[in-house]
Design a protein around this motif. Structure first.
Motif, PDB file in Angstrom:
ATOM      1  N   ALA A 466       0.827  -1.210   0.000  1.00 47.21           N
ATOM      2  CA  ALA A 466       0.000   0.000   0.000  1.00 47.21           C
ATOM      3  C   ALA A 466       0.862   1.262   0.000  1.00 47.21           C
ATOM      4  CB  ALA A 466      -0.929  -0.007   1.213  1.00 47.21           C
ATOM      5  N   SER A 467       1.950   1.253   0.759  1.00 53.26           N
ATOM      6  CA  SER A 467       2.837   2.423   0.813  1.00 53.26           C
ATOM      7  C   SER A 467       3.467   2.687  -0.551  1.00 53.26           C
ATOM      8  CB  SER A 467       3.929   2.206   1.868  1.00 53.26           C
ATOM      9  OG  SER A 467       3.366   2.067   3.150  1.00 53.26           O
ATOM     10  N   PHE A 468       3.878   1.617  -1.231  1.00 55.51           N
ATOM     11  CA  PHE A 468       4.468   1.789  -2.563  1.00 55.51           C
ATOM     12  C   PHE A 468       3.434   2.328  -3.551  1.00 55.51           C
ATOM     13  CE2 PHE A 468       5.149   0.141  -6.850  1.00 55.51           C
ATOM     14  CZ  PHE A 468       6.391   0.699  -7.139  1.00 55.51           C
ATOM     15  N   LEU A 469       2.225   1.782  -3.508  1.00 58.74           N
ATOM     16  CA  LEU A 469       1.185   2.230  -4.438  1.00 58.74           C
ATOM     17  C   LEU A 469       0.852   3.705  -4.224  1.00 58.74           C
ATOM     18  CD1 LEU A 469      -1.240  -0.843  -4.371  1.00 58.74           C
ATOM     19  CD2 LEU A 469       0.356  -0.203  -6.184  1.00 58.74           C
ATOM     20  N   ARG A 470       0.840   4.136  -2.967  1.00 63.50           N
ATOM     21  CA  ARG A 470       0.552   5.549  -2.698  1.00 63.50           C
ATOM     22  C   ARG A 470       1.704   6.442  -3.163  1.00 63.50           C
ATOM     23  NH1 ARG A 470      -1.851   3.379   2.040  1.00 63.50           N
ATOM     24  NH2 ARG A 470      -4.091   3.792   2.105  1.00 63.50           N
ATOM     25  N   PHE A 491      -8.049  -3.659   3.428  1.00 67.17           N
ATOM     26  CA  PHE A 491      -8.217  -2.462   4.248  1.00 67.17           C
ATOM     27  C   PHE A 491      -7.328  -1.317   3.768  1.00 67.17           C
ATOM     28  CE2 PHE A 491      -6.825   0.076   7.936  1.00 67.17           C
ATOM     29  CZ  PHE A 491      -8.050   0.606   8.319  1.00 67.17           C
ATOM     30  N   LEU A 492      -6.082  -1.630   3.414  1.00 67.47           N
ATOM     31  CA  LEU A 492      -5.111  -0.587   3.079  1.00 67.47           C
ATOM     32  C   LEU A 492      -5.155  -0.144   1.622  1.00 67.47           C
ATOM     33  CD1 LEU A 492      -2.084  -1.946   5.142  1.00 67.47           C
ATOM     34  CD2 LEU A 492      -3.347   0.161   5.591  1.00 67.47           C
ATOM     35  N   THR A 493      -5.558  -1.043   0.719  1.00 63.35           N
ATOM     36  CA  THR A 493      -5.534  -0.685  -0.705  1.00 63.35           C
ATOM     37  C   THR A 493      -6.915  -0.395  -1.274  1.00 63.35           C
ATOM     38  OG1 THR A 493      -5.619  -3.018  -1.379  1.00 63.35           O
ATOM     39  CG2 THR A 493      -3.434  -2.024  -1.094  1.00 63.35           C
ATOM     40  N   GLY A 494      -7.966  -0.708  -0.528  1.00 61.95           N
ATOM     41  CA  GLY A 494      -9.301  -0.350  -0.988  1.00 61.95           C
ATOM     42  C   GLY A 494     -10.234  -1.536  -1.119  1.00 61.95           C
ATOM     43  N   THR A 495     -11.512  -1.274  -0.900  1.00 64.60           N
ATOM     44  CA  THR A 495     -12.531  -2.325  -0.945  1.00 64.60           C
ATOM     45  C   THR A 495     -12.616  -2.984  -2.315  1.00 64.60           C
ATOM     46  OG1 THR A 495     -13.789  -1.101   0.727  1.00 64.60           O
ATOM     47  CG2 THR A 495     -14.981  -2.791  -0.502  1.00 64.60           C
ATOM     48  N   ASP A 496     -12.256  -2.256  -3.372  1.00 61.09           N
ATOM     49  CA  ASP A 496     -12.351  -2.796  -4.730  1.00 61.09           C
ATOM     50  C   ASP A 496     -11.189  -3.716  -5.098  1.00 61.09           C
ATOM     51  OD1 ASP A 496     -14.706  -1.445  -5.160  1.00 61.09           O
ATOM     52  OD2 ASP A 496     -13.725   0.327  -6.003  1.00 61.09           O
ATOM     53  N   LEU A 536      -1.363 -11.191 -23.251  1.00 61.43           N
ATOM     54  CA  LEU A 536      -1.056 -10.134 -22.291  1.00 61.43           C
ATOM     55  C   LEU A 536       0.425 -10.183 -21.941  1.00 61.43           C
ATOM     56  CD1 LEU A 536      -4.023 -10.299 -19.726  1.00 61.43           C
ATOM     57  CD2 LEU A 536      -3.613  -8.541 -21.441  1.00 61.43           C
ATOM     58  N   LYS A 537       1.097  -9.048 -22.076  1.00 60.06           N
ATOM     59  CA  LYS A 537       2.496  -8.957 -21.686  1.00 60.06           C
ATOM     60  C   LYS A 537       2.600  -8.120 -20.412  1.00 60.06           C
ATOM     61  CE  LYS A 537       4.415  -9.430 -26.342  1.00 60.06           C
ATOM     62  NZ  LYS A 537       5.291  -8.819 -27.370  1.00 60.06           N
ATOM     63  N   THR A 538       3.363  -8.625 -19.458  1.00 55.21           N
ATOM     64  CA  THR A 538       3.486  -7.925 -18.178  1.00 55.21           C
ATOM     65  C   THR A 538       4.948  -7.750 -17.802  1.00 55.21           C
ATOM     66  OG1 THR A 538       3.389 -10.013 -16.943  1.00 55.21           O
ATOM     67  CG2 THR A 538       1.302  -8.864 -17.336  1.00 55.21           C
ATOM     68  N   LYS A 539       5.190  -6.803 -16.923  1.00 51.83           N
ATOM     69  CA  LYS A 539       6.536  -6.633 -16.375  1.00 51.83           C
ATOM     70  C   LYS A 539       6.441  -6.381 -14.876  1.00 51.83           C
ATOM     71  CE  LYS A 539       7.023  -1.623 -17.031  1.00 51.83           C
ATOM     72  NZ  LYS A 539       7.874  -0.549 -17.592  1.00 51.83           N
ATOM     73  N   VAL A 540       7.468  -6.824 -14.161  1.00 52.41           N
ATOM     74  CA  VAL A 540       7.528  -6.618 -12.715  1.00 52.41           C
ATOM     75  C   VAL A 540       8.026  -5.205 -12.446  1.00 52.41           C
ATOM     76  CG1 VAL A 540       8.608  -7.344 -10.558  1.00 52.41           C
ATOM     77  CG2 VAL A 540       7.939  -9.061 -12.256  1.00 52.41           C
ATOM     78  N   ILE A 541       7.260  -4.445 -11.672  1.00 47.72           N
ATOM     79  CA  ILE A 541       7.681  -3.078 -11.350  1.00 47.72           C
ATOM     80  C   ILE A 541       8.174  -2.956  -9.906  1.00 47.72           C
ATOM     81  CG2 ILE A 541       6.171  -2.032 -13.071  1.00 47.72           C
ATOM     82  CD1 ILE A 541       4.232  -1.319 -10.819  1.00 47.72           C
ATOM     83  N   LYS A 542       7.877  -3.971  -9.081  1.00 47.46           N
ATOM     84  CA  LYS A 542       8.344  -3.932  -7.695  1.00 47.46           C
ATOM     85  C   LYS A 542       8.249  -5.328  -7.095  1.00 47.46           C
ATOM     86  CE  LYS A 542       9.569  -1.855  -3.797  1.00 47.46           C
ATOM     87  NZ  LYS A 542      10.900  -1.232  -3.606  1.00 47.46           N
ATOM     88  N   VAL A 554       7.819 -17.652   4.661  1.00 47.42           N
ATOM     89  CA  VAL A 554       8.437 -16.592   3.872  1.00 47.42           C
ATOM     90  C   VAL A 554       7.556 -16.307   2.662  1.00 47.42           C
ATOM     91  CG1 VAL A 554      10.417 -16.014   2.430  1.00 47.42           C
ATOM     92  CG2 VAL A 554      10.762 -17.147   4.619  1.00 47.42           C
ATOM     93  N   LEU A 555       7.489 -15.035   2.287  1.00 51.99           N
ATOM     94  CA  LEU A 555       6.611 -14.633   1.192  1.00 51.99           C
ATOM     95  C   LEU A 555       7.335 -13.621   0.307  1.00 51.99           C
ATOM     96  CD1 LEU A 555       3.624 -14.650   0.054  1.00 51.99           C
ATOM     97  CD2 LEU A 555       3.254 -12.635   1.485  1.00 51.99           C
ATOM     98  N   THR A 556       7.359 -13.895  -0.981  1.00 57.77           N
ATOM     99  CA  THR A 556       7.874 -12.926  -1.950  1.00 57.77           C
ATOM    100  C   THR A 556       6.736 -12.567  -2.893  1.00 57.77           C
ATOM    101  OG1 THR A 556      10.118 -13.812  -1.842  1.00 57.77           O
ATOM    102  CG2 THR A 556       9.558 -12.485  -3.766  1.00 57.77           C
ATOM    103  N   LEU A 557       6.447 -11.277  -2.980  1.00 57.05           N
ATOM    104  CA  LEU A 557       5.358 -10.796  -3.822  1.00 57.05           C
ATOM    105  C   LEU A 557       5.919  -9.944  -4.955  1.00 57.05           C
ATOM    106  CD1 LEU A 557       2.849  -9.668  -1.034  1.00 57.05           C
ATOM    107  CD2 LEU A 557       2.686 -11.730  -2.433  1.00 57.05           C
ATOM    108  N   ASP A 558       5.396 -10.154  -6.152  1.00 51.92           N
ATOM    109  CA  ASP A 558       5.783  -9.347  -7.313  1.00 51.92           C
ATOM    110  C   ASP A 558       4.593  -8.514  -7.757  1.00 51.92           C
ATOM    111  OD1 ASP A 558       8.532 -10.246  -7.878  1.00 51.92           O
ATOM    112  OD2 ASP A 558       7.577 -12.191  -8.188  1.00 51.92           O
ATOM    113  N   LEU A 559       4.852  -7.239  -8.001  1.00 57.08           N
ATOM    114  CA  LEU A 559       3.822  -6.327  -8.493  1.00 57.08           C
ATOM    115  C   LEU A 559       4.049  -6.112  -9.986  1.00 57.08           C
ATOM    116  CD1 LEU A 559       1.428  -4.537  -7.523  1.00 57.08           C
ATOM    117  CD2 LEU A 559       3.069  -2.659  -7.339  1.00 57.08           C
ATOM    118  N   LEU A 560       3.032  -6.421 -10.790  1.00 55.74           N
ATOM    119  CA  LEU A 560       3.160  -6.375 -12.246  1.00 55.74           C
ATOM    120  C   LEU A 560       2.165  -5.401 -12.858  1.00 55.74           C
ATOM    121  CD1 LEU A 560       3.829  -9.456 -11.252  1.00 55.74           C
ATOM    122  CD2 LEU A 560       3.805  -9.950 -13.686  1.00 55.74           C
ATOM    123  N   LYS A 561       2.517  -4.922 -14.030  1.00 51.82           N
ATOM    124  CA  LYS A 561       1.579  -4.128 -14.817  1.00 51.82           C
ATOM    125  C   LYS A 561       1.689  -4.552 -16.275  1.00 51.82           C
ATOM    126  CE  LYS A 561       2.331   0.223 -15.351  1.00 51.82           C
ATOM    127  NZ  LYS A 561       2.660   1.652 -15.094  1.00 51.82           N
TER     128      LYS A 561
END
Length: 565
Positions: A466-470, A491-496, A536-542, A554-561
């Motif tokens: 959530a901090s990164f998205l903001r 809760f932190l990123t929104g109900t949607d 669909l082509k995606t890339k990891v941004i974070k 342990v958890l590793t999460l990738d954020l893609l667009k």
């Protein structure tokens, strides 16, 4: 003592308890991230009430949340509306009701103790409850349990006064108002605990004439007036689903078997009380011996009737969580205060001294754990899941103390107060022992909630995301989460925010190409294969290297667009 003098004493004691409670309960309220899973679920459901304006139908996203009544959600929503109307994601605003409820519980414990004991002894009852591990934890979480404790204590206060023979009008009103509020908070739990207390008193006296002063018919009407309107409204709104879900889908399964992996054998609460009532657990053994010796006294009868039947019931019920037993902790605090009131030096027996030694060992373990939490990193926590040598632990402790002078000073001071509590008790200096234990509690809880846990950012992946998205102004684009479905993320990123699997995530991303996708690394390759099959082509941004404490892994999460390249 004259009435005016007694009033001054009570006001002084209440002021002491207020200051103590604020010092213990407020640090960390703002800094601690939303905790998974119960707190985040409660806060999100309360947030949705504010978003939709619907205060009848409780929901977590589109899922009905009918396990508990609406009382806690209403109070949290009102708190946010007053304290943080422009930002409903500030978790501290949802926690303030729990803080106020915890303080009120300390006051009510003092008030109940004053019915039987001197004001000085009663003050120590309030102090011991305020310093307890479990109440400190509940004061820092936006849940129902601190609020529930207040409703129980309101009822127990009225019941205690009536049992003593004080039948003025407000006593039965206290009794039934507490029950009505409790039903609106957590269904039948408060009536159950109060009924068990009355049953225990009947066992002692074989006389129920005093119960007439409770005014059963009028009292039931008052409780129904408090709780029934919402129950009827939600039953109509949910087509009868609320009672089916709350009783048939939540309460009865908990009574019949271990629910949600929380099954524990009988004796669980007895085993953990040394920690959950710490540091007051130092005084449990001699207090219990004293309460048994004085079991014919009215105070002892009331406390035994409060503790024993409820404790036995919770030990029998298969589903167990540490906070379930909180409703009897005020009685444990008053038991200790009564022992202090009745104290004779000969009561520090060999058995009590053995108990003191055990408490000292547990205290040392908690101090060591507190040191380990300083500068704790994900790799070290991961290593704890494997066999880890004592040498590694010692080296980690040394490293933390050398790198942080404050940690070393707090740890050494804590050991001094730990020893002081034991030595004072051993020598029969009870007040000094309690004060030393109180200082120990402050040195343990305040750094823990204010700095040590909040500093473990890697343990709160939802907050990192959530901090990164903001900060990157991406929050407005919406989020699809695959493989990571913790309530705090909603809760932190929104109900949607859309929680789904790989197939659903790719389909949703195809529909809403502006969305970002958050994916558990273990599912990333399968996601990309599926996405490519749908052009669909995606890339990891974070990438977020985290730890999911709810699942202990342990958890590793990738954020893609989506990208055109």
């Amino acid at each position: 003592m004259k009435w005016s003098g007694l009033l001054i004493v009570h006001l002084r004691n209440i002021f002491i308890l207020l200051v103590l409670s604020l010092v213990l309960f407020l640090p960390g309220i703002e800094k601690l991230p939303p905790l998974d899973r119960d707190e985040a679920r409660f806060a999100q459901a309360s947030k949705q009430m504010l978003e939709t304006g619907d205060y009848i139908d409780i929901r977590f996203q589109e899922t009905p949340r009918y396990k508990k009544p609406a009382g806690a959600y209403w109070i949290q929503a009102a708190s946010v509306q007053m304290l943080s109307p422009n930002d409903a994601t500030l978790i501290w605003a949802y926690r303030i009701p729990s803080v106020i409820a915890a303080i009120a519980s300390v006051f009510l414990t003092y008030a109940i103790a004053c019915l039987f004991l001197s004001s000085t002894s009663s003050l120590f009852a309030g102090i011991l409850l305020a310093a307890s591990f479990l109440l400190n934890a509940e004061a820092h979480m936006a849940k129902t349990d601190a609020l529930l404790l207040v409703s129980i204590l309101i009822s127990q206060y009225g019941l205690a006064r009536i049992y003593k023979g004080d039948t003025v009008h407000q006593n039965w009103l206290y009794f039934w108002s507490g029950i009505g509020i409790g039903i609106l908070l957590k269904g039948p739990i408060v009536p159950l605990i109060i009924s068990l207390t009355i049953l225990g008193l009947w066992y002692f006296d074989r006389n129920m004439k005093w119960v007439k002063a409770l005014r059963l018919k009028a009292g039931v009407l008052i409780s129904m007036a408090i709780s029934l309107p919402w129950i009827i409204a939600v039953q109509i709104r949910s087509d009868g689903s609320f009672l089916r879900t709350s009783i048939g889908g939540d309460l009865l399964p908990k009574l019949m078997g271990g629910m949600e992996s929380h099954g524990m054998p009988p004796g669980y609460y007895l085993l953990i009380v040394m920690i959950t009532f710490w540091p007051g657990s130092l005084f449990i053994c001699p207090s219990l011996v004293n309460i048994i010796k004085t079991k014919t006294e009215i105070c002892s009868k009331f406390l035994i009737a409060w503790v024993i039947p409820t404790w036995i019931l919770f030990e029998i019920v298969p589903t167990k969580l540490p906070h379930y037993i909180l409703p009897v902790y005020p009685a444990l605090a008053i038991m200790t205060a009564k022992w202090m009131n009745d104290f004779k030096p000969a009561q520090i027996t060999l058995g009590s001294k053995f108990f003191i030694a055990l408490w000292f060992i547990i205290g040392c373990a908690l101090i060591v754990a507190s040191i380990l939490l300083t500068n704790l990193n994900r790799d070290f926590v991961t290593s704890l899941t494997n066999v880890i040598s004592v040498t590694v632990l010692i080296e980690q402790i040394k490293s933390n103390m050398q790198q942080n002078t404050g940690t070393m000073i707090i740890a050494l001071t804590s050991v001094i107060f730990l020893l002081g509590s034991c030595i004072f008790l051993w020598n029969g200096r009870l007040k000094s022992s309690v004060i030393s234990a109180l200082c120990l509690a402050g040195l343990f809880f305040i750094p823990l909630t204010y700095s040590k846990i909040p500093a473990m950012t890697w343990a709160f992946p939802s907050l990192e995301v959530a901090s990164f998205l903001r900060s990157s102004n991406e929050l407005k684009n919406g989020l699809i989460s695959i493989g990571y479905h913790e309530p705090s993320l909603i809760f932190l990123t929104g109900t949607d925010t859309y929680l789904t699997d790989i197939e659903g995530g790719v389909s949703k991303l195809k529909e809403r190409s502006h969305n970002l996708a958050l994916i558990d690394r273990s599912q990333l390759q399968d996601f990309r294969t599926k996405a490519e099959s749908m052009t669909l082509k995606t890339k990891v941004i974070k990438t977020f290297d985290s730890f999911n404490y709810s699942k202990g892994r342990v958890l590793t999460l990738d954020l893609l667009k989506i990208t055109d390249k």
